[in-house]
Structure formats: C-alpha cells, structure tokens
Design an enzyme around this catalytic site. Sequence first.
Site, short mmCIF file in Angstrom:
data_model
loop_
_atom_site.label_atom_id
_atom_site.label_comp_id
_atom_site.label_asym_id
_atom_site.label_seq_id
_atom_site.Cartn_x
_atom_site.Cartn_y
_atom_site.Cartn_z
N GLU A 204 30.77 56.72 59.38
CA GLU A 204 31.94 56.73 58.51
C GLU A 204 33.06 57.52 59.18
OE1 GLU A 204 34.77 56.22 56.24
OE2 GLU A 204 32.93 55.21 55.57
N GLY B 253 34.06 55.08 50.19
CA GLY B 253 34.97 53.96 50.34
C GLY B 253 36.09 53.94 49.31
N SER C 240 50.87 42.00 40.69
CA SER C 240 49.49 41.56 40.57
C SER C 240 48.64 42.71 40.04
CB SER C 240 48.98 41.05 41.93
OG SER C 240 47.81 40.29 41.75
N GLU D 249 58.42 41.07 41.45
CA GLU D 249 57.42 40.10 41.88
C GLU D 249 58.11 38.86 42.45
OE1 GLU D 249 54.56 37.66 42.88
OE2 GLU D 249 54.16 39.76 42.37
N HIS E 271 27.92 42.64 14.05
CA HIS E 271 29.20 42.86 13.38
C HIS E 271 29.36 44.35 13.10
CE1 HIS E 271 32.60 42.36 10.63
NE2 HIS E 271 31.97 43.21 9.83
#
Length: 470
Positions: free
Chosen positions: A46, A52, A190, A211, A452
């Site tokens: 790494e 990450g 987006s 956009e 419910h």
Amino acid sequence: MSHGNQSEDASGNPRQFDAIIIGAGQAGPSLAGRLDAAGLRVAIIERHLVGGTCVNTGCKPTKTLVASAYAAQMARRGGDYGFSTGEVSVDMAAVAARANKVIVDSRAGNEDWLAGMAHVELIRGHARFDGPGTVSVNGERLAAPRIFINVGGRASVPDLPGLHDVPYLTNTDIVALDTLPRHLVVVGGSYIGLEFAQMYRRFGAEVTIIERADRVIAREDPDVSEAVRTILEDEGIAVRTGADRIAFQPHDDGVAVSINTGEGASVVVGSHVLIAIGRRPNTDDLGLDAAGIEHDERGYIKVDDQLQTTVPGIWALGDCNGRGAFTHTAYNDFEIVAANLFDGDDRRVSSRVPGYALYIDPPLARVGMTEAEAARTGRPLLFSKRPMARVGRAVEKGETKGFMKVVADAGTKRILGAAILGTGGDEAIHGILDMMSADQPIDELRWAVPIHPTVSELIPTLLLGLAPAQ
C-alpha cells in the site's frame, strides 16, 4: 505479521511470496485474510492509506457528513414535529472532527486486522510491475505466482480553461474541510457532486451545481432526474444544467466560473469550487505494459468474467477493473475470486445484480435496469409507480418526497429493475434486489407479508400494479 528483511539474493532473484496484493482497499485486506487462512505467504503493498477510498475519502466520511447534515436539517424542521430548537448553526470544525474520527478508527481497524495475520506482510510503498510475475517496491523486487491488483481510483480532473490557475477541491479535499464555504460551486451534477451539494447547503453554504448534460444524474430515467433536481432546488440549491464552455479565473471573492447555457452566458462566483465529474483508475503508474496486462483507453484493466487479467496468474479487483465503482462491488470481487480459488466455485461477475444508492436526502436506491435500459432490450414490459405519499411510514415520519417504481419482463414475470427515491429506500430496495438475485418471479415477492409500518410494505402493492405502458 512477518517482517522479513531479506531482499534479493546474491544472484538478483526477487523475494518470493505465494501471493502479492497491490493495494489495501476494500478487496485487499479481505483477500489477504483468506490467503492467510490457507497458510499462504502474502505481501500486501500500500503506497498511501490502508482502507482505500471507502474508509479514507469515500463512504465512511461522506456518509458521516451526510448524517450531520441530516440532523441539522431535522432540527430546523422542529416546528413540523411540535418542538422548537431556535436558530440552528453548524460548527464545521466539530463536524469535520467527527468524520475524521470515523476515518481514523476504520483505518486503524484495517491495520490491526492485517497485523494479526500470521503469514501476511504489509509493505508501505509504490509497487510497479517489472515483468508478468514480479513487482518492484522501495527498490526491492518481489515475485509470486498469484498477483492481485486492487489499486482503486481517484477523482478525474478535466483540462478545463483556467482550472489549474485557481484553487479547487476534489472529493478527497472536501471531506477534510473544516470551515464553511460562503458559496460552494459544484462542477458535476452526478452522484458525488449532489451529495456534497446538499450536505453543504444544509451546513449553511450557498450552493450552485453546474452540469454539462441537460439534466442531473443523466444515467437515470428522466423522472428520477427531475424529482432529484426538485428536491435540491426546494432547499435553495441553484442547478444550472446544459452548461458548456465552462471556464475558471481568479476573483477577489474566490473563483469566477463562467458558463454558457440555453439562457446565455453567465458567471458564478464561488468561494470554493468542487470538481466532481467522475473517477479514473490508479493504473497509469503501475507498469502494466511491463507485465503485458491489457487495459482500455481510460486505464481500466481488462478482465474476464472471473476477474482474471490478460496475463495468467494476475487478477484485478475493485474500481480499477471498470466492472463496478462501489465498495460493495469491490468486496464482491474479492468474494468471486476467493470462491473460485478456494471453494471450487464458478462465480462470475455477470451473475451480479447491479445496485447502488445516491445518498442525498431522501436517498435514491437503484437496482437492475432503468426503464430506458429495459426498453432497449425489446422485451414486452410491465411498469408500476407509486408516490412515497402512499407509504404510511413516510407520512408518519413527515418525509413523503419521492416515489418507488419497478419494471418487469411481461413474459418471464421477472423484475428487471427498480428505483426507490424516498425515506428508507436504500434499505427497502434490498427486498427487490434479493428476489432478482435469486431469480424469483414477481408473485414470490407479491405474496410476501411485509411488516407494518415500513417503507417495504408498499412493495407488494407496487408489484400488484404492474401493467403495460399506457
């Protein structure tokens, strides 16, 4: 964790492992754990932060920020629920500190997990291929019969006029921001851009979205795009679609962003600019050509249906293979590879039912095909759509914006896709996703008895309303 210091031997041969994993993102540590359990000697390399994108700049911090923004918004709505809070102000330093703690704790958890693996060595450095089965890192050469690439991706920064002459943020930068922008200009309508736009509006900033396409989240169906735009505009966010000739220049108040739309040319002056127009894989400095690993013009590594690259013994997992752009698809990549290597399975990416969510409020959850994608198949189709105002739970919570809809194959009676834009939709969608994954007909879900009051309880009613398009 072993920490051998043996480098190349006297003849220059590389240090041998049973497997090498390049990248400690979502798939890497999990795969290391499976290899370790099999007694294999593993190097996991790494170059930056363990965990990450998800842990450090993606899901973990952004959803923590979304939660803070949601809490602030609900406090402002106190009168709707019969209580008062007074003026709501946001301490961005405290908000950022909360998100950072989530990052640090998650990263530490991953590091501790790797440290507890008896046969795994974590190597900090930048790995590059120098052959089909060898990599170099920190001046040392390593070799293994199995190599797994899990290098992830990063924000794509376009070469727009003047952009590199002004300060700008990417998703990596903005999650660490501990001050409130006066006016945040988001370039890109987006998924990433919309989440940050809404959260910073709720934190108290003025926000403008720019956009290029004629609608936000243009890959979605038009009714979804329109509803999402309305939700954002109702909160005071300016949305400028159909924008071209986007250019930047310094301004006394920050950055001047010039655009041209159907309404003519205009300039938006922001104190901060967020560039959120997409992602690119971290493969440009990996030495793929030295290993003979093929990739497309954007840098995504070509893989087959079982995630093997064009070089035997090398696999690519996660965002860098272009077969998914999410934490859950990266993890599923690990599951596919591990099942095929160790469990005698024949798991394939093509069997995966695609699903994802946009974490504005209310969230948009999607699974399978859009209506437009389903129409392009030429199959006879059934459609159904219901407003969230029909959902008792949404009414009770005072969160009735949005709708749910589904498209199905009239011949096979299988669901092809669904969208839930509404409170709890990111959880409720899983009832549909699971039925699609199990390849079950509509009636199997139609006759389920939901609890419910929940958001999911409208799904059988939604399915009962399936009919050909009018």
